[in-house]
Each structure stands twice: as C-alpha cells, then as structure tokens.
Design an enzyme around this catalytic site. Sequence first.
Site, PDB file in Angstrom:
ATOM      1  N   THR A 152      -4.513   1.081  -3.353  1.00 24.35           N
ATOM      2  CA  THR A 152      -5.232   2.269  -3.814  1.00 24.35           C
ATOM      3  C   THR A 152      -5.347   2.210  -5.331  1.00 24.35           C
ATOM      4  OG1 THR A 152      -4.292   3.497  -1.953  1.00 24.35           O
ATOM      5  CG2 THR A 152      -5.217   4.789  -3.764  1.00 24.35           C
TER       6      THR A 152
ATOM      7  N   ASN B 189       1.267   7.336   3.133  1.00 24.36           N
ATOM      8  CA  ASN B 189       1.810   6.309   4.025  1.00 24.36           C
ATOM      9  C   ASN B 189       3.312   6.438   4.235  1.00 24.36           C
ATOM     10  OD1 ASN B 189      -0.678   5.208   4.462  1.00 24.36           O
ATOM     11  ND2 ASN B 189      -0.437   3.511   3.035  1.00 24.36           N
TER      12      ASN B 189
ATOM     13  N   LYS C 175       2.027   4.760  -0.953  1.00 22.21           N
ATOM     14  CA  LYS C 175       1.495   6.010  -1.498  1.00 22.21           C
ATOM     15  C   LYS C 175       2.018   7.134  -0.610  1.00 22.21           C
ATOM     16  CE  LYS C 175      -2.887   5.171   0.945  1.00 22.21           C
ATOM     17  NZ  LYS C 175      -4.346   5.010   0.779  1.00 22.21           N
TER      18      LYS C 175
ATOM     19  N   ASP D 254       0.825  -1.211   0.000  1.00 20.34           N
ATOM     20  CA  ASP D 254       0.000   0.000   0.000  1.00 20.34           C
ATOM     21  C   ASP D 254       0.861   1.264   0.000  1.00 20.34           C
ATOM     22  OD1 ASP D 254      -2.411   1.368  -0.101  1.00 20.34           O
ATOM     23  OD2 ASP D 254      -2.626   1.452   2.069  1.00 20.34           O
TER      24      ASP D 254
ATOM     25  N   ASP E 253       2.071   2.733   8.464  1.00 25.49           N
ATOM     26  CA  ASP E 253       0.801   2.052   8.203  1.00 25.49           C
ATOM     27  C   ASP E 253       1.016   0.699   7.541  1.00 25.49           C
ATOM     28  OD1 ASP E 253      -1.769   1.223   7.763  1.00 25.49           O
ATOM     29  OD2 ASP E 253      -2.466   3.142   6.985  1.00 25.49           O
TER      30      ASP E 253
END
Length: 700
Positions: free
Chosen positions: A540, A506, A503, A501, A519
């Site tokens: 995402t 994060n 991005k 994840d 995270d």
Amino acid sequence: MGQAESRQDEGGAHAATEGLARLQAITGAKGPDAKLKPRGNKAAASDHDFIKSSLCNLLLFGRLDNVAQVKIADSMWERVVPAGEILIQEGEVGLAATELYVVKEGKFEVLERRKGVNMRVNVKERGDVFGEVSLMKYVQEFAEGELGQIEVFLNSVPLLNPLSRDAKLKLVDAFVEETFAAGSVIIREGDLGDKFYIVKGGEAAVTQGGKEVNRLFKADFFGERALLSNEPRGATVAAVQETVCLTLDRDTFVEILGPMDKIMAEAKSVEVSKARMARFKPRGSAAAASRPRADVFIRARGPSGAPYEVVASGHLDEVQELARGGTKLGSSSGAASSEGAGDSKGNEGSSLTLVEAALLGEGAFSRVSEVTEESTKRTFALKRMTMTAALQCPEHVYCEQHISKNTANGFCIRQYASFKDPHHLYFLFDLMSGGDLMDVLVAEAKIIKHPVPQKSGMRQGVLSPKVKMWQGMDETMAKFYVASIVLALEYLHDNGIVYRDLKPENVLIDGQGFAKLGDFGFAKQIDPASGGRTYTFCGTPGYVAPENVLGRGYNNSVDWWTLGVLMYVLLTARQPFSSPKTGDPMEVMRRIVDERWPIKFPPYMSPEGRDLIQRLLERKPAKRIGMLQGRADDIKKHPWFAGFDWESLTARKMEPPRRPRETDFSKRKAELEESHAGDPVVPKITPPEEAECAKIFADF
C-alpha cells in the site's frame, strides 16, 4: 492517470503535433527494434541528453547511475501524435498503461472523467514525463546486477570467506557509497581504522612510507582488518582520479552479524534451514493433481438475499477432517487422514455443507462471509474470489493457499481448506468476528486539545496554547496489538516468509479481542538460492518501504518498516508520510525514500514510542531494528515494551485491552451487504477466459 489527449492550441493558430519518447523494453521486447509501432522510430542519439534531463526529475531515474540512465535513454523510441488523438484512455490496460512517456514537442491535455464530464486537470508540455511506474522493471534489472556485483566483491575478500552466503547478503544492504575527489586521502597510514572499503569505480594509489607500492581499481578492496579491530592503518590510500568506494564500518558489521571472531566460529546449519523451509514449499502440480477430491456444498445468498446452492470441489482429506470436527492443525502438506482420507471408498465425511451468513469483509477481488458447517455447527470465514479476477495474479493466489495452509501460529490466521467451483476459488479460514484493527482505531481515535511546545525566545511563564489534533488509541492498547504483530512476523521470518502488506485492515480481531495477521495474498517464501531477496513492487503506497520503492531488492526488512508505519497510525490516527496532505501516491513515495524528509511526531507521544518508530522507519534496511543481530528480540527489549509480559501474550493468557463491540463495524457490514446485494450467481466469462481459468487453476 486520466486520458491524455493532444489538441489544437486554444488560439486555434495551428494543430500541435507531439513527438514522444517511449520506453519500449518495459513490455518485454527482446531487441532494440522489436516493438517499434507504425510511425515510430528509435529516438535519435541527439535527443539522449534531453531525455535524461527530463527523466532526472523522477524519483527512480534520478537514483540510477549514469550507465543505467544512458541505457534507458538509448531504449526510447519516438512517435508523432496528431492533434486530437487520444494517447492514453482512462481505465486502459495493456501496452499504453505500462509505458513511460516524455513529451518532446507540443502539448497534451490530461482529462479526467468527473460526474460524466471530461474535465481538464493538467497539461503536459516539452520535458514533462508521465508513466513513472514503468521504470520499476528497469530499476529492478539494474539493482539485481549491482547487488550481484557487490556479492562477487565480497566473495573475493579472504577475511570474509568463513561467512555463509546468507550472512554476506545481509551485508550487501549495509554498504554506503562514498565518492572521493582526485588527490584526496581515503585512509592515512598510522591512523586507527574502523572502516572497510571496496572500490566501485575510479583509481587509487597505495603508499607506504611515502613510496607508492600498489594501484587499486574496480573490485579491489582495502582496510578489511578494520572489521576485526581498530589497529593502525598499514598504508595510505589516496584517490588518483575521482574514486567511488563502497564502505562498511565495524559497528554496523557487529550490529548486523555480531563480532567477526564469533561469526567465524559458528557454522550455519543448512540442514535445519532446509527442513524448516520445506514445510512451506508449494505442493507440486503432480502432487496436487493426484490428491482425491470431494464435494463441498455451499448454501449461498444471491441477489437480494435469494438462496442458491453451489457445488464446489475440495481435497478429500481436508473435507473429511472438517466434517469430523478436526482442524488438521500442524499439518504440513495436507496429507491424507489415516481414517480413509486417501481412499475413495471411505464415505464418512466425504462431503461438506457450508451455510453462508453475514458478509464480514471484502478485498480488491474477493469477499469474505461467515459460514457454518452444517453437521458440526462450527463457524468459519469463507473467502470467495472469481477466477477471472484471480487471473490477474495467480501466483499470489497460490502463495496464499500454500502459506496460510501451513501456518500454525496463534497470531496468524489459519486456513483449513481450499476448494473451487467452475467460476470461483474459496478459502476456509478462522472466523475473526471482531472486525479488523482499522475498526478498532476508528472507534478509539478522537480529536483532542493538547498544548504545543513554544519556540525558544518566548516570554517565560506564558502558557502554551492548546491546539486541536488527532489522537489514535492509547499507548497501552497499541502495545498489545503491536506486540501481537511482532510475534506473527517473527514466526513468518523464522520460516523464510516475508508478509509484504502489513496495514490495520489486514490485522484481524477474533471474538475475544486477540489479533491475528490475515490476508496472505502478498506473502512470499524467500528462496535462499535466489539470494534471499525479492524484487516485486507491492503493498500500500503509504506503507511501502524505501527499498521496495527503489526496486533494489528486499527481504524481511520491509515488514519491520511497515510495522513502524502501522504503529504511527495506531497512535496518531494518520500516516507519517501523508502530511502535508497529498493525493499523489508518487509524492508519498518520494517522501518515503528521501532521507531529508523528516517524520513529525505529535507532542503527546512518549519518547520511547517515538524512538521505536524512528528505528523501525530507518531508511537503510541493514540498520533497521528487527534486521540487526538480535532480530525481533531487539524490538521486544526496546524501552517502549519495558515491563510487557511477552510470555503471557504468547500463551494467549493476557487479557486483551478491548473486547469487540458490534457497533465497531455494524455500519461497515451494512454497507458491504448493500454493495454486494446484486452480485451475480455466475460471473460473466468468455469461453477463452473459461479455458484459461481451467488451465491456470487446475491444481488449486
């Protein structure tokens, strides 16, 4: 989607009745008729071609082979929906929200509630489809079977026997499917060879000196010595009927694993790998339940800032260590401290008091605030989530707990303790007071005027017009953050963890300006025993990798893809697959998997930066930089990083290019405070939910 509703035609001539084909196996039905509802019947065989032709426009269905498509069509059932009946309600969860629909007859209105009014936004007619995401479980099932089949094929090749299972699995993604028409020559006797073939389907004839000597069928292979050298082919192989082969060329093989002779000489140390992986294995139920616990007092802020105290329960060893000012860095399992941590008689540091201050951030089900430990005055970040929200994905909560607790790297956020009260779960993390990378990007991004290259044929000497366009942070600054993420991902991958994840939101920034990956809710330990890959669709939409979208199984490859997306975002302040602008996440994912869809680069980006992004956004994971033989070193040695001092950054001696400023995220913090001002002290929960929470999170 919005609520889908069937209505009378606008002319009022007749009430439309709609026949629907639904995918029933998605929700776990075991038999073909296990889930037929009232007024529902299995779709007729005569409808299968219609169902397939309707579904072929879908991204996932169109990429399945015919056998898989037929199986899906055979698993559909039909239902008549009277005019005026609501089929799917906006915000609905459960069965209706997890099924695929094909409209057979009539029309459906798609309504979306806007400012309290239902607005018609679309109409679904014969052949239209909705609920495409439901196909993912089917695609996963077929992908697992296909990948397993390729592995079996590889196991039958004597030349590849010295390879470890891990090495063979890396090759699985590298095969390219090629189709040969009946009568066409696949390889010719005497030609130099550089490609290895496995027959996936069809039939081929082998001839030597013009005489047929063999026939090849599914699972047969030929040309394997081309992986060693480019010696002449010893025979001609031609397709007798249309033949599908899986092919692998020598250059790709060497890029991924290195020269074959070198691979054969090396032995992979299983013991070292197992020891490394063991540190990240989740604590078992029995182990967690047997660990002594201690009180954690949280002086929190309730609605309108009113103070209240929460009594939570944490593991005694973690509480004592923190109360004494320790960090337990390097601890692999949270084992009890030698100073009485495992003995309930040890009273020193047997409780902890945390005083909550400002909110720092929020997630889909959580909020993060700054807290101070009362006795030591040390500051941390406290992540809190309600148990009822965590019930939607308990496996992610436990993964985050175990992985972030055992992570000891300067570029990954560290968890120091976890605890719970009757309604919430808590994590105590490093305090990252500088916001996140999106805050940095928002502060640095700007609109510039830049000359645009002219098309060929324009009159010489004409100045290129300047066009307004977005520009993100400068490349020197971006290099610092991208390099930090490379070090974090390298550490995780070396320990068998895929992050999943990545991005800007994060990537967190500490008070000095250094970046850390935060995270770990989607992070997962990849078990080599399961084939070294996972199938869960997560991430995402604009960042997910093609292999994630297509449900074919993936590993660390997805993290390097998302690094490419993130690097593009940092440099351009926009996403690579969102232009032309679209609000449809499925359209974005179609662009991601479509090899014909080009990524457009702004003229101000350096050639080296463009090249690295293109190599990270390689749609075939086996050929993606970071997944080749050199792994993360290939990225570190890329020309974009020429002259970059990796040792200085690793030692955190490099001066960050930017110090955090309070103005970077002061507005966001104010918005957070306002949005959470009315948070209840005790969330609403039903007795059955409370019982389920107690059961599921008993070992937390």
